[in-house]
Design a protein around this motif. Structure first.
Motif, PDB file in Angstrom:
ATOM      1  N   CYS A 163       0.856  -1.189   0.000  1.00 55.78           N
ATOM      2  CA  CYS A 163       0.000   0.000   0.000  1.00 55.78           C
ATOM      3  C   CYS A 163       0.887   1.232   0.000  1.00 55.78           C
ATOM      4  O   CYS A 163       1.867   1.299   0.732  1.00 55.78           O
ATOM      5  CB  CYS A 163      -0.895  -0.008   1.231  1.00 55.78           C
ATOM      6  SG  CYS A 163      -1.810   1.534   1.429  1.00 55.78           S
TER       7      CYS A 163
ATOM      8  N   TYR B  38       0.195   4.199   1.127  1.00 54.98           N
ATOM      9  CA  TYR B  38      -0.192   5.275   2.048  1.00 54.98           C
ATOM     10  C   TYR B  38       0.587   5.261   3.363  1.00 54.98           C
ATOM     11  O   TYR B  38       1.653   5.847   3.446  1.00 54.98           O
ATOM     12  CB  TYR B  38      -1.711   5.262   2.274  1.00 54.98           C
ATOM     13  CG  TYR B  38      -2.444   5.748   1.039  1.00 54.98           C
ATOM     14  CD1 TYR B  38      -2.414   7.086   0.684  1.00 54.98           C
ATOM     15  CD2 TYR B  38      -3.131   4.869   0.218  1.00 54.98           C
ATOM     16  CE1 TYR B  38      -3.053   7.543  -0.462  1.00 54.98           C
ATOM     17  CE2 TYR B  38      -3.771   5.305  -0.923  1.00 54.98           C
ATOM     18  CZ  TYR B  38      -3.728   6.651  -1.258  1.00 54.98           C
ATOM     19  OH  TYR B  38      -4.354   7.099  -2.384  1.00 54.98           O
ATOM     20  N   CYS B  39       0.113   4.558   4.373  1.00 55.29           N
ATOM     21  CA  CYS B  39       0.672   4.836   5.707  1.00 55.29           C
ATOM     22  C   CYS B  39       1.793   3.890   6.106  1.00 55.29           C
ATOM     23  O   CYS B  39       2.095   2.913   5.433  1.00 55.29           O
ATOM     24  CB  CYS B  39      -0.433   4.882   6.756  1.00 55.29           C
ATOM     25  SG  CYS B  39      -0.818   3.313   7.533  1.00 55.29           S
TER      26      CYS B  39
ATOM     27  N   VAL C 104       2.008   1.660   8.228  1.00 55.49           N
ATOM     28  CA  VAL C 104       1.722   0.276   8.614  1.00 55.49           C
ATOM     29  C   VAL C 104       2.390  -0.676   7.621  1.00 55.49           C
ATOM     30  O   VAL C 104       2.936  -1.706   7.996  1.00 55.49           O
ATOM     31  CB  VAL C 104       0.199   0.033   8.699  1.00 55.49           C
ATOM     32  CG1 VAL C 104      -0.113  -1.447   8.866  1.00 55.49           C
ATOM     33  CG2 VAL C 104      -0.390   0.825   9.859  1.00 55.49           C
ATOM     34  N   GLY C 105       2.348  -0.305   6.339  1.00 54.68           N
ATOM     35  CA  GLY C 105       3.033  -1.127   5.341  1.00 54.68           C
ATOM     36  C   GLY C 105       2.281  -2.398   4.983  1.00 54.68           C
ATOM     37  O   GLY C 105       2.856  -3.490   4.917  1.00 54.68           O
ATOM     38  N   CYS C 106       0.992  -2.259   4.720  1.00 52.44           N
ATOM     39  CA  CYS C 106       0.205  -3.438   4.354  1.00 52.44           C
ATOM     40  C   CYS C 106       0.660  -3.979   3.005  1.00 52.44           C
ATOM     41  O   CYS C 106       0.891  -3.217   2.059  1.00 52.44           O
ATOM     42  CB  CYS C 106      -1.273  -3.074   4.278  1.00 52.44           C
ATOM     43  SG  CYS C 106      -1.973  -2.618   5.867  1.00 52.44           S
TER      44      CYS C 106
ATOM     45  N   LEU D 270      -6.835  -4.659   4.944  1.00 49.75           N
ATOM     46  CA  LEU D 270      -6.539  -3.344   4.364  1.00 49.75           C
ATOM     47  C   LEU D 270      -7.566  -2.361   4.904  1.00 49.75           C
ATOM     48  O   LEU D 270      -8.681  -2.756   5.244  1.00 49.75           O
ATOM     49  CB  LEU D 270      -6.657  -3.365   2.829  1.00 49.75           C
ATOM     50  CG  LEU D 270      -5.658  -4.188   2.032  1.00 49.75           C
ATOM     51  CD1 LEU D 270      -6.052  -4.157   0.547  1.00 49.75           C
ATOM     52  CD2 LEU D 270      -4.244  -3.668   2.201  1.00 49.75           C
ATOM     53  N   CYS D 271      -7.199  -1.094   4.956  1.00 46.13           N
ATOM     54  CA  CYS D 271      -8.204  -0.086   5.334  1.00 46.13           C
ATOM     55  C   CYS D 271      -8.774   0.527   4.062  1.00 46.13           C
ATOM     56  O   CYS D 271      -8.405   0.171   2.945  1.00 46.13           O
ATOM     57  CB  CYS D 271      -7.598   0.970   6.249  1.00 46.13           C
ATOM     58  SG  CYS D 271      -6.638   2.235   5.391  1.00 46.13           S
TER      59      CYS D 271
ATOM     60  N   LYS E 115      -8.276   3.290   2.614  1.00 42.90           N
ATOM     61  CA  LYS E 115      -7.319   3.933   1.686  1.00 42.90           C
ATOM     62  C   LYS E 115      -6.611   2.875   0.842  1.00 42.90           C
ATOM     63  O   LYS E 115      -6.462   3.016  -0.368  1.00 42.90           O
ATOM     64  CB  LYS E 115      -6.277   4.761   2.461  1.00 42.90           C
ATOM     65  CG  LYS E 115      -6.820   6.034   3.052  1.00 42.90           C
ATOM     66  CD  LYS E 115      -5.725   6.925   3.613  1.00 42.90           C
ATOM     67  CE  LYS E 115      -5.164   6.415   4.922  1.00 42.90           C
ATOM     68  NZ  LYS E 115      -5.999   6.654   6.105  1.00 42.90           N
ATOM     69  N   GLY E 116      -6.166   1.819   1.497  1.00 44.14           N
ATOM     70  CA  GLY E 116      -5.448   0.780   0.757  1.00 44.14           C
ATOM     71  C   GLY E 116      -6.347   0.077  -0.242  1.00 44.14           C
ATOM     72  O   GLY E 116      -5.921  -0.284  -1.340  1.00 44.14           O
TER      73      GLY E 116
ATOM     74  N   PRO F 144      -4.979   2.510  10.413  1.00 44.53           N
ATOM     75  CA  PRO F 144      -6.183   1.719  10.696  1.00 44.53           C
ATOM     76  C   PRO F 144      -5.929   0.222  10.857  1.00 44.53           C
ATOM     77  O   PRO F 144      -6.563  -0.418  11.700  1.00 44.53           O
ATOM     78  CB  PRO F 144      -7.074   1.995   9.485  1.00 44.53           C
ATOM     79  CG  PRO F 144      -6.579   3.291   8.938  1.00 44.53           C
ATOM     80  CD  PRO F 144      -5.110   3.300   9.187  1.00 44.53           C
ATOM     81  N   VAL F 145      -5.037  -0.336  10.081  1.00 41.58           N
ATOM     82  CA  VAL F 145      -4.816  -1.779  10.212  1.00 41.58           C
ATOM     83  C   VAL F 145      -4.040  -2.085  11.502  1.00 41.58           C
ATOM     84  O   VAL F 145      -4.323  -3.076  12.182  1.00 41.58           O
ATOM     85  CB  VAL F 145      -4.138  -2.352   8.951  1.00 41.58           C
ATOM     86  CG1 VAL F 145      -3.658  -3.774   9.188  1.00 41.58           C
ATOM     87  CG2 VAL F 145      -5.126  -2.320   7.782  1.00 41.58           C
TER      88      VAL F 145
HETATM   89 FE1  SF4 Z   1      -2.526   1.302   3.566  1.00 45.39          FE
HETATM   90 FE2  SF4 Z   1      -4.490   1.398   5.336  1.00 45.39          FE
HETATM   91 FE3  SF4 Z   1      -2.613  -0.483   5.510  1.00 45.39          FE
HETATM   92 FE4  SF4 Z   1      -2.024   2.027   6.062  1.00 45.39          FE
HETATM   93  S1  SF4 Z   1      -3.441   0.714   7.198  1.00 45.39           S
HETATM   94  S2  SF4 Z   1      -0.790   0.646   4.817  1.00 45.39           S
HETATM   95  S3  SF4 Z   1      -3.282   3.137   4.588  1.00 45.39           S
HETATM   96  S4  SF4 Z   1      -4.116  -0.254   3.878  1.00 45.39           S
END
Ligand code: SF4
Length: 703
Positions: free
Chosen positions: A15, A17-18, A20-22, A48-49, A51-52, A198-199
């Motif tokens: 992902c 975005y954040c 967390v690194g999903c 995933l949240c 955004k992902g 979020p994750v």
């Molecule tokens: Fe992406 Fe959401 Fe996971 Fe963050 S928590 S890496 S924004 S999917």
């Protein structure tokens, strides 16, 4: 995934975005991402949240930059923001790569050669890969000849890192967030994981469900309070008082771990002396939390078999951000809540690669792996590796660079993937500074508010259009893979940096990020054991990792700290007020941050159709009682004013807001919150006080 439809291709990646690194899989047809599904990565276990899962179609936006652009002579920078990102040709003309690179590099070289290297500065990006961060700082240090190199970590966890480096000799987390599965007490302070990580929040919720006691310390209400044993809604800006009350209690009530303190720490007696006066009974009057509750939480944390502390921007974005983090570190050291399963200090990192970009040296005072640029021996080793001299003095930080540009001391900048014309405090000042620059090169995927001020715009690839490694908040290095081709003439950042470097007299020949990574690995002991080939195979490896057969160390510092003495250091913090307190003219406290659906300055998520459909416009969040008192209806347009500027936006009733405090997300260009914020800096981390300033709310329908 796609219901009932087989995609043409699938590519495993991350992902964008954040922190967390999903891990995720892009599903592709006709060079378009149709959908995204979660993979079983260590940080997300298929989760995933929003955004992902839904935030990927920004890459297909018709507003993507597809050709290099050069400013038209008849388009003055004073009117830069009149440009329409969908139609940049009113202010810019298209150019070939050859011409654009030549103009970009010649302008930088001219300033370097006439005004000296320190008249130049570079902002790299926490959204680029490790290799791009490494190459960018190498270019600025060896091609420009200055250490004026920074990125948005300065607006994020710079104060946490200052405190961690000083206290425990390392700026990264001591344990991954999922280690909370082994905690029996979890403290969350100044972080809103359900919105910003979020994750990670799902792992914290799972721990609470299992029986861990969750303590949320936050002036605002938030999603995790529903899962919390306690919510300490302290007064904004009084973190140090609350935490000192806990430190005092732990010492006074004999709840410390004396054997741990003796073996692994120094400075205890001074901490004890400096916190004697900070009784919970006195601190109650400062932070608003009853003394009995401060004592209860102190006991809970100290007596837990294993406890973790998570924190975010609510701790770090203050003029006393470093002091806040010092207190958190002291709590962990007093009680030995670090270095064992279920324990740890975890500053939740924001951007997908803010950890990696910092590790790679995209900061003004450190070469890669946090080696001080002022240390002659260290400089020698990098000079030998890079074949160029490195300036011996630390460079300026983000806000300092903007101030220097405003004064005219910096006249040329290269900005890669950062958007200071939205992200930095006191926007009127920042935008004036950008307009004053003699030569601004911006490398971007969209014509951002910052790119609008550029002399040359270099179109870059978006996340799914290139290969690279990225390091998440858990210190896990992971591979992002190219899934689709870039639009038009957009090129990977690493390629563009190299083209600029070669035009500034360097001789670089990287043909793939892998080569930059391997060079960087040779200079960074932390990732010594993580070869590119291993990354490709494993997908994720945690550092520190010493050798090819080292599995990577997740929970660290069980046996001492990477400081000179091998011991961690207590640093006491005094109680100081925020820089700008509310008064009769500006009676509210303004705090800023993110919303779940939007990412930072909105450049990506405002162009992700699903996300922008959910949160399409800016709101100012107020408590229902404050709305009633001011005679404002929810949905009414109001004006929020501070000593630095005013913006108009709609009011939203939010029961999470304490009376007297308002919240505005900073992602909306049409009402940019950072026109309002205070640029006062924490003296150690040089982070601005984005979480606290005095504001006034005005009705607009009275005019
Ligand atoms: Fe992406 Fe959401 Fe996971 Fe963050 S928590 S890496 S924004 S999917």
């Amino acid at each position: 995934g796609l219901p009932g439809k087989q995609p043409e291709r699938e590519v495993d990646s991350l992902c964008p975005y954040c922190g967390v690194g999903c891990q995720l899989t892009f599903q592709i047809e006709d060079n378009r991402i149709l959908a995204v599904k979660g993979r079983d990565g260590p940080a997300n276990h298929n989760r995933l949240c929003v955004k992902g899962r839904y935030g990927f179609d920004y890459v297909h936006s018709p507003e993507r930059l597809t050709k290099p652009l050069i400013r038209r002579e008849d388009a003055p920078k004073a009117r830069a923001l009149d440009v329409d990102p969908a139609n940049p040709l009113t202010h810019f003309r298209e150019a070939s790569w050859e011409e654009a690179l030549e103009v970009a590099a010649t302008g930088l070289a001219r300033i370097r050669d006439t005004h000296g290297p320190d008249a130049l500065a570079g902002f790299g990006s926490a959204k680029g890969s490790n290799e791009e961060a490494y190459l960018f700082q190498k270019l600025v240090r060896t091609g420009f000849g200055t250490n004026n190199i920074d990125h948005c970590t300065r607006l994020c966890h710079a104060s946490s890192v200052a405190a961690l480096m000083e206290g425990i000799g390392s700026g990264a987390v001591t344990a991954p967030f999922y280690e909370c599965a082994n905690s029996d007490v979890i403290i969350i302070i100044g972080a809103t994981p359900t919105v910003n990580h979020p994750v990670a929040a799902t792992f914290i919720k799972n721990a609470a469900k299992r029986g861990a006691k969750l303590v949320v310390m936050d002036p605002r209400g938030q999603g995790l309070t529903r899962h919390a044993h306690l919510h300490l809604q302290f007064r904004g800006g009084t973190d140090v008082a609350l935490l000192n009350g806990m430190i005092h209690t732990i010492i006074e009530e004999g709840l410390t771990d004396p054997a741990y303190i003796e073996r692994f720490t120094e400075g205890f007696e001074e901490l004890k002396a400096r916190t004697t006066a900070f009784t919970p009974e006195r601190m109650e009057g400062v932070c608003g939390i009853p003394a009995a509750t401060i004592r209860e939480v102190a006991r809970l944390y100290a007596q837990a078999k294993a406890a973790m502390i998570f924190w975010g921007m609510g701790v770090s974005q203050h003029t006393h951000g470093t002091d806040n983090a010092r207190c958190l570190i002291a709590l962990a050291l007093l009680t030995g809540q670090v270095g064992r399963p279920g324990t740890g200090l975890h500053p939740l990192r924001g951007q997908n690669n803010v950890q990696g970009a910092s590790d790679a040296g995209l900061i003004p005072m450190f070469l890669p792996d946090y080696r001080p640029v002022g240390d002659a021996e260290i400089r020698d080793s990098f000079e030998a590796a890079w074949g160029r001299d490195i300036a011996p003095h630390a460079g300026l930080t983000v806000v300092e660079i903007m101030n220097a540009a405003h004064r005219g001391d910096i006249s040329g900048m290269y900005i890669m993937g950062e958007n200071p014309a939205m992200s930095d405090p006191d926007q009127s000042h920042v935008r004036e500074a950008l307009a004053k620059l003699d030569h601004l090169v911006v490398q971007e995927i969209f014509l951002t508010e910052t790119a609008a001020f550029a002399d040359v715009i270099l179109p870059a690839t978006a996340f799914p259009e290139k290969d690279g490694s990225f390091t998440n908040t858990n210190r896990q290095v992971q591979i992002g893979r190219k899934a689709i081709d870039a639009p038009g003439d957009a090129r990977p950042d690493w390629w563009i940096i190299q083209e600029i470097a070669n035009r500034l007299g360097l001789r670089w020949h990287y043909s793939h990020p892998r080569e930059a990574y391997e060079e960087m690995r040779g200079l960074m002991p932390s990732i010594r054991g993580i070869s590119w080939e291993r990354l490709e195979r494993a997908g994720s490896v945690t550092y520190p990792c010493d050798s090819a057969d080292d599995p990577g160390q997740e929970v660290i510092f069980g046996d001492g700290f990477p400081t000179e003495s091998g011991k961690a250091r207590f640093v006491a913090a005094d109680i100081l007020p925020p820089d700008e307190m509310p008064d009769k003219d500006y009676p509210f406290v303004l705090t800023t941050g993110r919303v779940l659906e939007h990412w930072h300055t909105g450049a990506m998520t405002r162009r992700a159709t699903v996300l922008d459909a959910i949160e399409p416009e800016p709101f100012c969040h107020l408590s229902p009682a404050d709305l009633v008192a001011a005679g404002i209806e929810p949905g009414e347009t109001i004006r929020v004013r501070t000593r630095r500027g005013a913006i108009a936006l709609k009011a939203r009733a939010d029961t999470d807001m304490p009376s007297g405090t308002i919240f505005i997300p900073f992602c909306y260009a049409e009402a940019a919150a950072n026109f309002l914020t205070n640029p006062a800096l924490d003296p150690f981390g040089k982070i601005p006080e984005l979480k606290f300033c005095a504001a006034r709310v005005e009705r607009t329908n009275l005019e």
